[in-house]
Design an enzyme around this catalytic site. Structure first.
Site: not given
Lengths: 472, 100
Positions: A81, A156, A180
């Site tokens: 990420k 997310s 997330s």
């Protein structure tokens, strides 16, 4: 079974590398080429890295010499990420504010993965600064759900989830502040773990809510989640909130577990076919000898309002460091104040601004008692309730999300987007570990979509989560 | 602000946050703000005074040894390379005090 190399789990890839049925270079080439090919449509990656030939050669040599003793992650291509620092690479948190920010050091989790010989395919898309549940808040375009490209992958960590689900990586790391990792895992048919607060170092992760954030794995199987978790967890002197394995003593559980279900929370607001899949999963577990126990968690209904006080409060504080002076976007005006304001106005997207303003509001004199302190107090109540519940059960189960992945634009008002996290935020508020594992499918508009079951354990109880979720 | 947020409230919070919200967007921000604040206002219904002793987290008061963690200058170039404007190893910023 004719699986392509990029479709392997970590366990399968590690086994193939050891057996010599593929080389590290071959595995990398297949994964990287599929990533390149699919990224134009999926937009899972903000950047796909060039092959690190030294790392590939070193991983191969290690497998050749250490054989079965080589780490399972050696030579495995992973997606990371974009809010986790990899030295020498841009880490932007999907924000214009940090589009030019090159990490000057490795996050502890990255250092640990490098020590294990893992490879990095690229940095994945996300909601800006991890604020969102769909990746629609990225400054660099949305990520599409590989299972239905008209739908969001969740967020997310939506880029990491989409990369793994589309086999553009063998596994991935995400971060989880309110769901997330677990929510995109549910929407993309993956396993996602939010570890116990402190069990994985946050050093080198771009902060959103410091009392809530944790880094964790998104994987194709429970065994893979355990491999990644074992590799990245452990006390780190660079993160004062990190904890050792011995801080939370674990009680031994037998082969069968007691699964607590807070039925009073599940009476409304959940799609009926999601509830059906949930009940069928519980029946299956009961059939295997596990006990289902009805539990009560009355403060849970206050968890999401409390979360949407604490997270913006911590976010507005954390994001005050982005001032256009030392690094990141640097707009220049007539005065020093103009420099700050213009950099922040230009650098932050709408949702980020909204949460900074909300955080500023709940922390302001006159409102801090009614909102922030009240919300902090609710965490104590939640922890006490969960502690009581864990006296009669080993893990707590509910659906990860009330519904499967939604369509782009379907949740345009902020509160409806926030409700995506209604079941997941409590684990961040209490610090307890929680995992989402696929529990079946539902059909929307003729497309079969996965849904997840969410399991919570007491602090340090990751092993319990792995053991029960293997059974789902 | 349990009543209704107005554009002036939003502008004031924005100024405190060192962010500019264009005049044309103040209404939209205020409207979103209203629905979010109405949602978090549910906390009013929560009774947090249970009379119990506050529980200290298992991990608290963490300090590290007060020693040099790295060789002086080890990170200077890497960090300075990120400066928007530099003079040698110094970060170049606007003058905030003048003699005028």
């Amino acid at each position: 079974m004719d699986k392509k190399l990029n479709e392997y789990t970590i366990v399968e890839a590690a086994s193939a590398l050891r057996a010599g049925s593929c080389t590290v270079q071959e595995l990398w080439d297949v994964v990287a080429s599929v990533a390149e090919e699919k990224n134009a449509e999926i937009n899972a990656y903000l950047e796909i890295f060039p092959a690190d030939t030294d790392a590939i050669a070193a991983a191969q040599k290690r497998i050749d010499t250490e054989k079965e003793n080589a780490p399972l992650l050696c030579g495995i291509p992973l997606a990371i990420k974009d809010n986790i620092l990899i030295e020498g690479h841009v880490a932007s948190a999907a924000s214009k504010m940090l589009a030019n920010h090159v990490a000057v050091y490795d996050a502890t989790v990255i250092q640990k993965l490098k020590d294990n010989g893992a490879l990095f395919v690229g940095r994945t898309n996300m909601d800006e600064f991890a604020m969102g549940s769909s990746t629609e808040h990225s400054a660099f375009g949305t990520t599409k759900n590989p299972l239905d490209v008209t739908r969001v992958p969740g967020g997310s960590s939506g880029g990491s989830a989409a990369a793994v689900a589309a086999h553009m990586a063998i596994a991935a790391l995400g971060t989880d502040t309110g769901g997330s990792i677990r929510q995109p895992a549910a929407h993309c048919g993956l396993v996602g773990l939010k570890p116990t607060y402190g069990s994985v170092s946050r050093y080198g992760a771009i902060s959103l809510g410091s009392s809530l954030d944790q880094i964790g794995p998104l994987t194709k199987s429970v065994a893979d989640a355990k491999i990644l978790y074992d590799a990245i967890s452990g006390k780190d002197e660079k993160d004062a909130t990190s904890v050792g394995k011995d801080l939370y003593p674990q009680t031994q559980s037998g082969n069968t577990l007691r699964i607590g279900v807070p039925n009073h929370l599940l009476e409304e607001g959940i799609d009926s076919d999601v509830m059906t899949a949930f009940k069928e999963t519980l029946e299956k577990l009961r059939g295997e000898g596990h006990e289902i126990v009805d539990i009560s968690l009355p403060t849970s209904s206050f968890a999401l309002p409390a979360y949407y006080v604490i997270m913006p409060a911590e976010a507005s504080t954390n994001l005050s460091r982005y001032d256009g002076i030392r690094y990141g976007l640097a707009e220049r005006g007539a005065t020093l104040l103009d420099d700050y304001v213009q950099s922040r106005t230009e650098g932050f997207g709408t949702e980020t601004k909204r949460r900074i303003l909300l955080g500023t509001f709940v922390l302001s004199a006159g409102y801090i008692d009614a909102y922030y302190r009240k919300a902090e107090a609710s965490r104590e109540l939640l922890r006490a309730e969960y502690k009581n519940a864990f006296a009669v059960c080993d893990v707590i189960a509910f659906p990860t999300t009330p519904a499967p992945a939604f369509r782009f634009g379907d949740k345009s008002d902020p509160v409806s987007m926030y409700l995506e996290d209604v079941f997941t935020v409590t684990a961040n508020l209490t610090g307890m570990p929680a995992l989402s594992v696929p529990m079946g499918t539902v059909v929307r508009d003729g497309v079969t979509l996965p849904v997840g079951i969410h399991l919570t354990a007491p602090n340090g109880g990751e092993e319990k989560l792995f053991s029960i979720s293997e059974r789902v | 602000m349990s009543t209704r947020a107005n554009p002036e409230d939003v502008a004031r919070l924005a100024a405190l946050s060192r962010i500019q919200v264009p005049v044309g967007e103040l209404e939209a921000f205020a409207k979103d703000f209203d629905s979010i604040v109405a949602y978090i206002d549910q906390l009013n219904g929560l009774h947090t005074d249970t009379g119990g002793e506050p529980v200290l987290p298992a991990l608290h008061n963490v300090f590290r040894e007060d020693t040099n963690s790295h060789v002086g200058g080890e990170w200077t170039e890497a960090i300075a390379s990120q400066f928007p404007a530099r003079e040698g190893n110094s970060l170049s910023v606007k003058k905030i005090l003048t003699h005028e």
